[in-house]
Design a protein around this motif. Structure first.
Motif, PDB file in Angstrom:
ATOM      1  N   ILE A   1     -20.160  -7.706  -8.085  1.00 27.44           N
ATOM      2  CA  ILE A   1     -19.304  -7.312  -8.250  1.00 27.44           C
ATOM      3  C   ILE A   1     -19.322  -6.008  -8.106  1.00 27.44           C
ATOM      4  N   ILE A   2     -20.849  -5.607  -9.373  1.00 31.13           N
ATOM      5  CA  ILE A   2     -21.505  -4.539  -8.935  1.00 31.13           C
ATOM      6  C   ILE A   2     -21.583  -3.877  -7.715  1.00 31.13           C
ATOM      7  N   SER A   3     -22.175  -4.402  -7.159  1.00 31.03           N
ATOM      8  CA  SER A   3     -23.346  -4.315  -5.200  1.00 31.03           C
ATOM      9  C   SER A   3     -21.378  -3.701  -4.966  1.00 31.03           C
ATOM     10  N   ALA A   4     -20.665  -4.883  -4.205  1.00 35.31           N
ATOM     11  CA  ALA A   4     -19.588  -4.290  -3.837  1.00 35.31           C
ATOM     12  C   ALA A   4     -18.650  -3.310  -3.922  1.00 35.31           C
ATOM     13  N   GLY A   5     -18.830  -2.998  -5.770  1.00 33.48           N
ATOM     14  CA  GLY A   5     -17.946  -1.944  -5.493  1.00 33.48           C
ATOM     15  C   GLY A   5     -18.467  -0.994  -5.580  1.00 33.48           C
ATOM     16  N   ARG A   6     -19.712  -0.455  -5.512  1.00 29.26           N
ATOM     17  CA  ARG A   6     -20.851   0.810  -5.062  1.00 29.26           C
ATOM     18  C   ARG A   6     -20.210   0.722  -3.577  1.00 29.26           C
ATOM     19  N   LEU A   7     -20.066  -0.474  -2.497  1.00 30.82           N
ATOM     20  CA  LEU A   7     -20.032  -0.230  -0.875  1.00 30.82           C
ATOM     21  C   LEU A   7     -18.675   0.198  -1.109  1.00 30.82           C
ATOM     22  N   ILE A   8     -17.833   0.133  -1.586  1.00 31.11           N
ATOM     23  CA  ILE A   8     -16.023   0.240  -1.455  1.00 31.11           C
ATOM     24  C   ILE A   8     -16.266   1.522  -0.512  1.00 31.11           C
ATOM     25  N   THR A   9     -16.914   2.665  -0.763  1.00 22.90           N
ATOM     26  CA  THR A   9     -16.645   3.784  -0.264  1.00 22.90           C
ATOM     27  C   THR A   9     -17.149   4.325   1.265  1.00 22.90           C
ATOM     28  N   PHE A  10     -18.145   2.900   1.635  1.00 25.93           N
ATOM     29  CA  PHE A  10     -18.745   3.268   2.976  1.00 25.93           C
ATOM     30  C   PHE A  10     -18.119   1.827   3.820  1.00 25.93           C
ATOM     31  N   TYR A  11     -17.628   1.421   2.748  1.00 26.32           N
ATOM     32  CA  TYR A  11     -15.940   1.018   4.182  1.00 26.32           C
ATOM     33  C   TYR A  11     -15.218   1.001   4.075  1.00 26.32           C
ATOM     34  N   ARG A  12     -14.532   2.736   3.911  1.00 25.67           N
ATOM     35  CA  ARG A  12     -13.493   3.118   4.311  1.00 25.67           C
ATOM     36  C   ARG A  12     -12.812   2.563   5.130  1.00 25.67           C
ATOM     37  N   PRO A  13     -11.563   1.856   5.326  1.00 25.95           N
ATOM     38  CA  PRO A  13     -10.903   0.982   6.716  1.00 25.95           C
ATOM     39  C   PRO A  13     -10.616   2.681   7.647  1.00 25.95           C
TER      40      PRO A  13
ATOM     41  N   SER B   1       0.815  -1.346   0.343  1.00 18.88           N
ATOM     42  CA  SER B   1      -0.071   0.142  -0.091  1.00 18.88           C
ATOM     43  C   SER B   1       0.916   1.271   0.324  1.00 18.88           C
ATOM     44  N   ASP B   2       1.824   0.937   0.436  1.00 13.33           N
ATOM     45  CA  ASP B   2       2.735   2.687   1.013  1.00 13.33           C
ATOM     46  C   ASP B   2       3.355   2.445   0.080  1.00 13.33           C
ATOM     47  N   TRP B   3       4.027   1.607  -0.959  1.00  6.41           N
ATOM     48  CA  TRP B   3       5.021   1.608  -1.741  1.00  6.41           C
ATOM     49  C   TRP B   3       3.850   2.095  -3.133  1.00  6.41           C
ATOM     50  N   LEU B   4       2.616   1.709  -3.074  1.00  2.00           N
ATOM     51  CA  LEU B   4       1.569   2.236  -4.624  1.00  2.00           C
ATOM     52  C   LEU B   4       1.579   3.365  -4.334  1.00  2.00           C
ATOM     53  N   GLN B   5       1.354   4.220  -3.199  1.00  2.00           N
ATOM     54  CA  GLN B   5       1.002   5.613  -3.077  1.00  2.00           C
ATOM     55  C   GLN B   5       1.848   6.139  -3.156  1.00  2.00           C
ATOM     56  N   SER B   6       3.428   5.877  -3.244  1.00  2.00           N
ATOM     57  CA  SER B   6       4.262   6.232  -3.183  1.00  2.00           C
ATOM     58  C   SER B   6       5.054   6.296  -4.632  1.00  2.00           C
ATOM     59  N   THR B   7       3.838   6.029  -5.412  1.00  2.00           N
ATOM     60  CA  THR B   7       4.437   5.983  -6.737  1.00  2.00           C
ATOM     61  C   THR B   7       4.450   7.147  -7.693  1.00  2.00           C
ATOM     62  N   TRP B   8       5.382   7.735  -9.230  1.00  2.00           N
ATOM     63  CA  TRP B   8       4.816   8.613  -9.476  1.00  2.00           C
ATOM     64  C   TRP B   8       2.781   8.877  -9.828  1.00  2.00           C
ATOM     65  N   LEU B   9       2.853   7.271 -10.771  1.00  2.00           N
ATOM     66  CA  LEU B   9       1.177   7.810 -10.771  1.00  2.00           C
ATOM     67  C   LEU B   9       0.779   7.823  -9.818  1.00  2.00           C
TER      68      LEU B   9
ATOM     69  N   ASP C   1      -4.595   5.833  -4.976  1.00  2.00           N
ATOM     70  CA  ASP C   1      -5.439   5.952  -3.133  1.00  2.00           C
ATOM     71  C   ASP C   1      -5.574   4.671  -2.110  1.00  2.00           C
ATOM     72  N   ALA C   2      -4.322   3.195  -2.188  1.00  2.00           N
ATOM     73  CA  ALA C   2      -3.806   2.587  -2.200  1.00  2.00           C
ATOM     74  C   ALA C   2      -4.680   1.931  -1.238  1.00  2.00           C
ATOM     75  N   ASP C   3      -4.495   2.194   0.017  1.00  2.00           N
ATOM     76  CA  ASP C   3      -5.192   2.214   1.749  1.00  2.00           C
ATOM     77  C   ASP C   3      -6.133   2.081   1.740  1.00  2.00           C
ATOM     78  N   GLN C   4      -7.109   3.040   1.074  1.00  2.00           N
ATOM     79  CA  GLN C   4      -8.484   2.869   0.988  1.00  2.00           C
ATOM     80  C   GLN C   4      -8.866   1.966   0.819  1.00  2.00           C
ATOM     81  N   TYR C   5      -8.435   1.069  -0.230  1.00  2.00           N
ATOM     82  CA  TYR C   5      -8.571   0.010  -1.151  1.00  2.00           C
ATOM     83  C   TYR C   5      -7.950  -1.477  -0.180  1.00  2.00           C
ATOM     84  N   ILE C   6      -7.095  -1.210  -0.108  1.00  5.35           N
ATOM     85  CA  ILE C   6      -6.238  -2.939   0.236  1.00  5.35           C
ATOM     86  C   ILE C   6      -6.777  -3.792   1.160  1.00  5.35           C
TER      87      ILE C   6
END
Lengths: 166, 162
Positions: B150-162, B6-14, B88-93
């Motif tokens: 997949i659609i349902s869980a995807g839409r719920l991601i924003t409500f399950y932020r760690p 997670s830390d590495w992804l968020q440190s990338t240029w992209l 926003d890696a840590d919000q997903y992983i």
């Protein structure tokens, strides 16, 4: 207008939608239904428009009518879930011009879908072969309208002026 | 381990580039993600419904010509979805809804591989009015269920932020 927003926002149904009374997952689950409805309504519309534009030419165009009940069920789901979301956050939606752009795009896209359903999909001469240019242009317009509705809808989360009146 | 990824992804240029695009990049990627979803439902979803018995008069082979557009939608979503995770890696992983979504993407992927290796050659020979054999109906049901989850869980991601 503000009095109306306050009246809606303090109503029991509005509180329920926002998860402030009863079930805290009400709002996320309504949003999920709204996304699923979008997928099936726009999905069926895109398949019809794509076929009109010449994709999957072996599919008899009129036979795609059989998917319309799926689109209509999805539309009902989205009208109901959309009204619930509006009751939850009336100020947020109704004070944002983008919301009216979204509704206009959906209204035009549905009008377009209705025209295709009754005037093109019912006519057996269109089942195979290339469709008239005007018909194909209307299919392209429909795709643009659905894409615009989706963009406008997504932007509602970013462009609102006021969240609540209370 | 996940923390390091997670830390590495968020440190990338992209990641920095995508986030610092500011106002437009994220909402526009989300809009594209929704359009990709509609393309998938409008192709793969409709073929699943045909296999389950809806829309007689259309052969699976004819409707299957829409699949490249579903694949196009899928690729758009892999691309935009990757941008979200990198941005926003840590919000997903560490997000349970995202994990459920990935699990069902895996099941849907295995189901697709199984379908094309075991049943597709016979299925595309069936006529416009033919009913599908039970194994094909089961795979279509698995596919449709997976995409709905997949659609349902995807839409719920924003409500399950760690």
């Amino acid at each position: 207008m503000e009095a109306l927003f306050i009246w809606i926002e303090t109503s029991p149904l509005s509180l329920w939608v926002r998860g402030e009374s009863g079930w805290h997952m009400a709002f996320p689950i309504i949003i999920v239904f709204h996304a699923l409805g979008m997928g099936f309504l726009v999905g069926v519309a895109l398949a019809i428009n794509g076929r009109v534009l010449g994709l999957a030419p072996q599919v008899p165009l009129g036979k795609l009518r059989q998917f319309l009940p799926v689109a209509m069920l999805a539309l009902v789901v989205n009208v109901i879930s959309g009204i619930l979301l509006l009751i939850g956050y009336p100020t947020k939606a109704l004070t944002n011009p983008v919301f009216y752009i979204k509704l206009l795009c959906i209204a035009l896209a549905l009008w377009n879908l209705r025209w295709f359903s009754y005037s093109v999909l019912t006519n057996p001469i269109y089942d195979h072969g290339v469709l008239p240019q005007k018909t194909r242009q209307l299919a392209t317009a429909s795709i643009v309208l659905w894409a615009s509705a989706i963009i406008a809808g997504r932007l509602l989360a970013y462009t609102y002026n006021n969240m609540m009146s209370i | 381990m996940l923390e390091a990824i997670s830390d590495w992804l968020q440190s990338t240029w992209l990641s920095h580039a995508f986030i610092s695009q500011g106002l437009w990049a994220w909402p526009m990627s989300e809009s594209l993600h929704f359009m990709g979803l509609c393309l998938l439902v409008g192709s793969v979803g409709l073929i699943d419904l045909r296999m389950l018995g809806m829309a007689r008069g259309i052969s699976v082979a004819a409707l299957h010509k829409l699949v490249p557009f579903g694949v196009g939608g899928y690729l758009v979503n892999v691309l935009t979805g990757s941008l979200f995770v990198i941005g926003d890696a840590d919000q997903y992983i560490f997000n349970d809804a995202f994990r459920v979504k990935m699990l069902f993407m895996l099941i849907a992927g295995l189901n697709v591989l199984f379908f094309y290796s075991s049943a597709f050659q016979k299925t595309k020979l069936l006529g416009p009015d033919d009913s599908m054999p039970l194994n094909v109906k089961i795979m279509a049901g698995v596919s449709l269920t997976c995409w709905i989850v997949i659609i349902s869980a995807g839409r719920l991601i924003t409500f399950y932020r760690p």
